[in-house]
Design an enzyme around this catalytic site. Structure first.
Site, PDB file in Angstrom:
ATOM      1  N   HIS A 305       0.846  -1.190   0.000  1.00  0.00           N
ATOM      2  CA  HIS A 305       0.000   0.000   0.000  1.00  0.00           C
ATOM      3  C   HIS A 305       0.877   1.233   0.000  1.00  0.00           C
ATOM      4  O   HIS A 305       1.940   1.241   0.621  1.00  0.00           O
ATOM      5  CB  HIS A 305      -0.911   0.018   1.238  1.00  0.00           C
ATOM      6  CG  HIS A 305      -2.088   0.911   1.058  1.00  0.00           C
ATOM      7  ND1 HIS A 305      -2.024   2.266   1.289  1.00  0.00           N
ATOM      8  CD2 HIS A 305      -3.336   0.638   0.637  1.00  0.00           C
ATOM      9  CE1 HIS A 305      -3.217   2.785   1.015  1.00  0.00           C
ATOM     10  NE2 HIS A 305      -4.022   1.822   0.611  1.00  0.00           N
ATOM     11  N   ASP A 362      -8.012  -5.508   0.089  1.00  0.00           N
ATOM     12  CA  ASP A 362      -8.502  -6.378  -0.979  1.00  0.00           C
ATOM     13  C   ASP A 362      -8.123  -7.844  -0.796  1.00  0.00           C
ATOM     14  O   ASP A 362      -8.600  -8.696  -1.534  1.00  0.00           O
ATOM     15  CB  ASP A 362      -7.975  -5.890  -2.340  1.00  0.00           C
ATOM     16  CG  ASP A 362      -8.594  -4.565  -2.727  1.00  0.00           C
ATOM     17  OD1 ASP A 362      -9.808  -4.431  -2.555  1.00  0.00           O
ATOM     18  OD2 ASP A 362      -7.865  -3.673  -3.182  1.00  0.00           O
TER      19      ASP A 362
HETATM   20  N1  CMC Z   1       3.952  -7.653  -4.521  1.00  0.00           N
HETATM   21  C1  CMC Z   1       5.295  -7.647  -4.663  1.00  0.00           C
HETATM   22  N2  CMC Z   1       6.045  -6.525  -4.556  1.00  0.00           N
HETATM   23  C2  CMC Z   1       5.425  -5.383  -4.291  1.00  0.00           C
HETATM   24  C3  CMC Z   1       4.032  -5.329  -4.127  1.00  0.00           C
HETATM   25  C4  CMC Z   1       3.302  -6.521  -4.252  1.00  0.00           C
HETATM   26  N3  CMC Z   1       1.969  -6.506  -4.115  1.00  0.00           N
HETATM   27  N4  CMC Z   1       3.669  -4.062  -3.875  1.00  0.00           N
HETATM   28  C5  CMC Z   1       4.794  -3.332  -3.875  1.00  0.00           C
HETATM   29  N5  CMC Z   1       5.859  -4.119  -4.126  1.00  0.00           N
HETATM   30  C6  CMC Z   1       7.278  -3.724  -4.172  1.00  0.00           C
HETATM   31  C7  CMC Z   1       7.551  -2.903  -5.425  1.00  0.00           C
HETATM   32  O1  CMC Z   1       7.941  -3.707  -6.499  1.00  0.00           O
HETATM   33  C8  CMC Z   1       8.659  -2.002  -4.932  1.00  0.00           C
HETATM   34  O2  CMC Z   1       9.843  -2.752  -4.903  1.00  0.00           O
HETATM   35  P1  CMC Z   1      11.274  -2.037  -5.251  1.00  0.00           P
HETATM   36  O3  CMC Z   1      11.481  -1.042  -4.143  1.00  0.00           O
HETATM   37  O4  CMC Z   1      12.264  -3.145  -5.262  1.00  0.00           O
HETATM   38  O5  CMC Z   1      11.093  -1.378  -6.564  1.00  0.00           O
HETATM   39  C9  CMC Z   1       8.282  -1.725  -3.489  1.00  0.00           C
HETATM   40  O6  CMC Z   1       7.507  -2.862  -3.068  1.00  0.00           O
HETATM   41  C10 CMC Z   1       7.488  -0.445  -3.274  1.00  0.00           C
HETATM   42  O7  CMC Z   1       6.305  -0.568  -4.069  1.00  0.00           O
HETATM   43  P2  CMC Z   1       5.734   0.572  -5.002  1.00  0.00           P
HETATM   44  O8  CMC Z   1       5.184  -0.066  -6.240  1.00  0.00           O
HETATM   45  O9  CMC Z   1       6.719   1.672  -5.146  1.00  0.00           O
HETATM   46  O10 CMC Z   1       4.558   1.071  -4.097  1.00  0.00           O
HETATM   47  P3  CMC Z   1       3.418   2.057  -4.534  1.00  0.00           P
HETATM   48  O11 CMC Z   1       3.094   2.856  -3.345  1.00  0.00           O
HETATM   49  O12 CMC Z   1       3.760   2.805  -5.764  1.00  0.00           O
HETATM   50  O13 CMC Z   1       2.199   1.060  -4.938  1.00  0.00           O
HETATM   51  C11 CMC Z   1       0.413  -0.468  -4.676  1.00  0.00           C
HETATM   52  C12 CMC Z   1       1.211   0.671  -4.025  1.00  0.00           C
HETATM   53  C13 CMC Z   1      -0.798  -0.762  -3.808  1.00  0.00           C
HETATM   54  C14 CMC Z   1      -0.080   0.005  -6.057  1.00  0.00           C
HETATM   55  C15 CMC Z   1       1.313  -1.716  -4.810  1.00  0.00           C
HETATM   56  O14 CMC Z   1       1.697  -2.151  -3.538  1.00  0.00           O
HETATM   57  C16 CMC Z   1       0.633  -2.836  -5.567  1.00  0.00           C
HETATM   58  O15 CMC Z   1       0.671  -2.851  -6.797  1.00  0.00           O
HETATM   59  N6  CMC Z   1      -0.044  -3.804  -4.857  1.00  0.00           N
HETATM   60  C17 CMC Z   1      -0.797  -4.854  -5.518  1.00  0.00           C
HETATM   61  C18 CMC Z   1      -2.146  -4.312  -5.978  1.00  0.00           C
HETATM   62  C19 CMC Z   1      -3.087  -4.092  -4.820  1.00  0.00           C
HETATM   63  O16 CMC Z   1      -3.248  -4.937  -3.947  1.00  0.00           O
HETATM   64  N7  CMC Z   1      -3.773  -2.934  -4.824  1.00  0.00           N
HETATM   65  C20 CMC Z   1      -4.776  -2.590  -3.814  1.00  0.00           C
HETATM   66  C21 CMC Z   1      -4.368  -1.454  -2.957  1.00  0.00           C
HETATM   67  S1  CMC Z   1      -5.405  -1.274  -1.483  1.00  0.00           S
HETATM   68  C22 CMC Z   1      -6.984  -0.870  -2.072  1.00  0.00           C
HETATM   69  C23 CMC Z   1      -7.069   0.484  -2.641  1.00  0.00           C
HETATM   70  O17 CMC Z   1      -6.999   1.449  -1.889  1.00  0.00           O
HETATM   71  O18 CMC Z   1      -7.224   0.594  -3.854  1.00  0.00           O
END
Ligand code: CMC
Length: 427
Positions: A305, A362
């Site tokens: 998140h 989720d």
């Molecule tokens: N599985 C594996 N690695 C992950 C995941 C995951 N679900 N989420 C983040 N990471 C890694 C990401 O690859 C990055 O690694 P590195 O630092 O090596 O590049 C690190 O963790 C930081 O992640 P980020 O992508 O920079 O984080 P963000 O804040 O941009 O994205 C997120 C947040 C929710 C989009 C992301 O965690 C994600 O894609 N999660 C899966 C989709 C999901 O469950 N979404 C629902 C969110 S909660 C409901 C809502 O409010 O919509």
């Protein structure tokens, strides 16, 4: 930052003193609104991870501590004690309703449940395979064609009630359309939640009794999704609304923004992922390793998140609720066990520990929806129904904010510099 609540910025040898805003929970924001007029520079913050786009009095999140509060009330208290219409009232009007207000609000939400009969023709135009999110988004935008755009406070309030009341009808109709069954109309002697379940699951000429376990699980799910401050869809609603678009148009944009798998669409993606893992022999480590592989863009859906760097409090509540509800309903869903084991393996893995990746809202919601008989492609619609009061509250807050202006970010241009026109034969 100085002791006097000012931040100092030096740019091109020029000093600028920036005021500091401190929120009611001590959050600090450096106010850069004079930055461009006085220096010509802007801030660059792709994905807006460090940008406060507004001041807001609706929802407070402390992502480090795993705290979520609506208007000061802790999410676990609301999930345990409140009804969804009460939470709608709280978010939109800023306070919990008194008993008479609650009854009046409930009556209005019931009385406005019907949609204009002509709107039924729109449903006929969609192919049976249409995703219910596209139908919901289109139908909410279409409400603008039937109910006049709001101007006065009373008209705004009436459209808010219409939207809350009719969205559940539109959602249930989109499901009935997808399974080829006739629409079931809402009834004035049923509550908000009962009407939704009735329209989803009743069939003509057969009595339908609402299962109280399902009703109470639905209540909890909707409350847990009701608001989450400046997320992607809420920011969309505020942005569209800032241009003066109507409530229905702005919320329809929010529904579209919610659909993506990184946002609300994750609940559908989680179940699809759990099913894939189950069919593939439940090798959890394989999938956790896949998220780390440089050659794969696989992510654990329902994990991570932008704001929470600790357990998402909503996920905790839903995990407990999943156990209880499945037990009460006598549902034995192998995906619940798979979700729990996957969570255990992921949380023990250094990749997830270092990045502070925990299950989000989720991760367990889909298992609950399944147990309630809600099909997978309706999950994001359920999220949207829950999020409606939050979107509405933010649309109103944006509209009424003192000195509110259209939301219009800047950019750093990286394209071609000026070049002369090239006649066709010389290109
Ligand atoms: N599985 C594996 N690695 C992950 C995941 C995951 N679900 N989420 C983040 N990471 C890694 C990401 O690859 C990055 O690694 P590195 O630092 O090596 O590049 C690190 O963790 C930081 O992640 P980020 O992508 O920079 O984080 P963000 O804040 O941009 O994205 C997120 C947040 C929710 C989009 C992301 O965690 C994600 O894609 N999660 C899966 C989709 C999901 O469950 N979404 C629902 C969110 S909660 C409901 C809502 O409010 O919509």
């Amino acid at each position: 930052m100085s002791d006097h609540g000012k931040a100092k910025l030096q740019i091109d040898g020029k000093d600028l003193e920036l005021p500091v805003t401190v929120g009611s929970e001590g959050e600090v924001g450096v106010d850069i609104s004079r930055l461009r007029p006085e220096t010509g520079a802007i801030t660059l913050d792709p994905s807006l991870a460090n940008t406060g786009a507004c001041e807001s009095a609706i929802t407070y999140i402390d992502g480090e501590k795993g705290i979520l509060r609506y208007r000061g009330y802790d999410i676990s208290d609301l999930a345990m004690h409140a009804s969804f219409p009460e939470v709608c009232h709280l978010l939109i009007y800023g306070r919990l309703p008194t008993r008479p207000e609650r009854e009046g609000f409930r009556t209005r939400l019931t009385r406005h449940s019907l949609v204009h009969e002509d709107m039924k023709k729109f449903f006929e135009g969609f192919p049976p395979s249409a995703h219910p999110m596209v139908i919901l988004s289109a139908m909410i935008a279409s409400l603008s064609a039937f109910y006049p755009e709001e101007d006065t406070e009373e008209e705004i309030d009436l459209n808010i009630i219409r939207l809350l009341a009719k969205a559940k009808t539109l959602a249930a109709f989109s499901y009935k359309k997808s399974i080829g069954q006739p629409f079931i109309y809402p009834r004035n002697d049923r509550t908000y939640l009962e009407n939704f379940l009735l329209m989803m699951f009743a069939v003509p000429a057969e009595p339908y009794d609402v299962d109280q376990t399902v009703r109470s699980a639905l209540n909890k799910l909707l409350i847990l999704h009701a608001d989450h401050e400046q997320n992607c869809s809420t920011t969309t609603v505020r942005t569209v609304g800032s241009g003066g678009a109507s409530l229905f148009a702005s919320i329809s944009a929010g529904v579209s923004a919610l659909w993506g798998p990184l946002h609300g669409g994750a609940n559908q993606a989680v179940i699809e992922m759990l099913e894939q893992i189950r069919q593939d022999g439940s090798d959890f480590q394989k999938y956790v390793d896949l998220t780390k592989s440089k050659d794969s863009d696989f992510k654990l859906m329902g994990f991570g998140h932008r704001v929470y760097k600790n357990f998402d409090p909503r996920a905790r509540i839903l995990k407990e609720a999943a156990d209880e509800v499945l037990d009460k309903l006598g549902v034995d869903d192998p995906l619940l066990e798979i979700a729990k084991q996957l969570e255990e393996v992921a949380l023990a893995d250094s990749y997830f520990v270092e990045r502070k990746l925990y299950p989000n809202v989720d991760f367990y919601s889909g298992v609950l929806y399944r147990a309630m008989g809600i099909p997978t492609d309706m999950f994001t619609v359920m999220f949207a129904l829950g999020r409606l009061p939050g979107w509405i509250a933010h649309w109103l807050e944006q509209r009424n904010a003192p000195g509110a202006r259209i939301i219009r970010p800047r950019q750093i241009y990286t394209g071609e510099t000026a070049r002369p026109w090239e006649p066709l034969d010389e290109r």
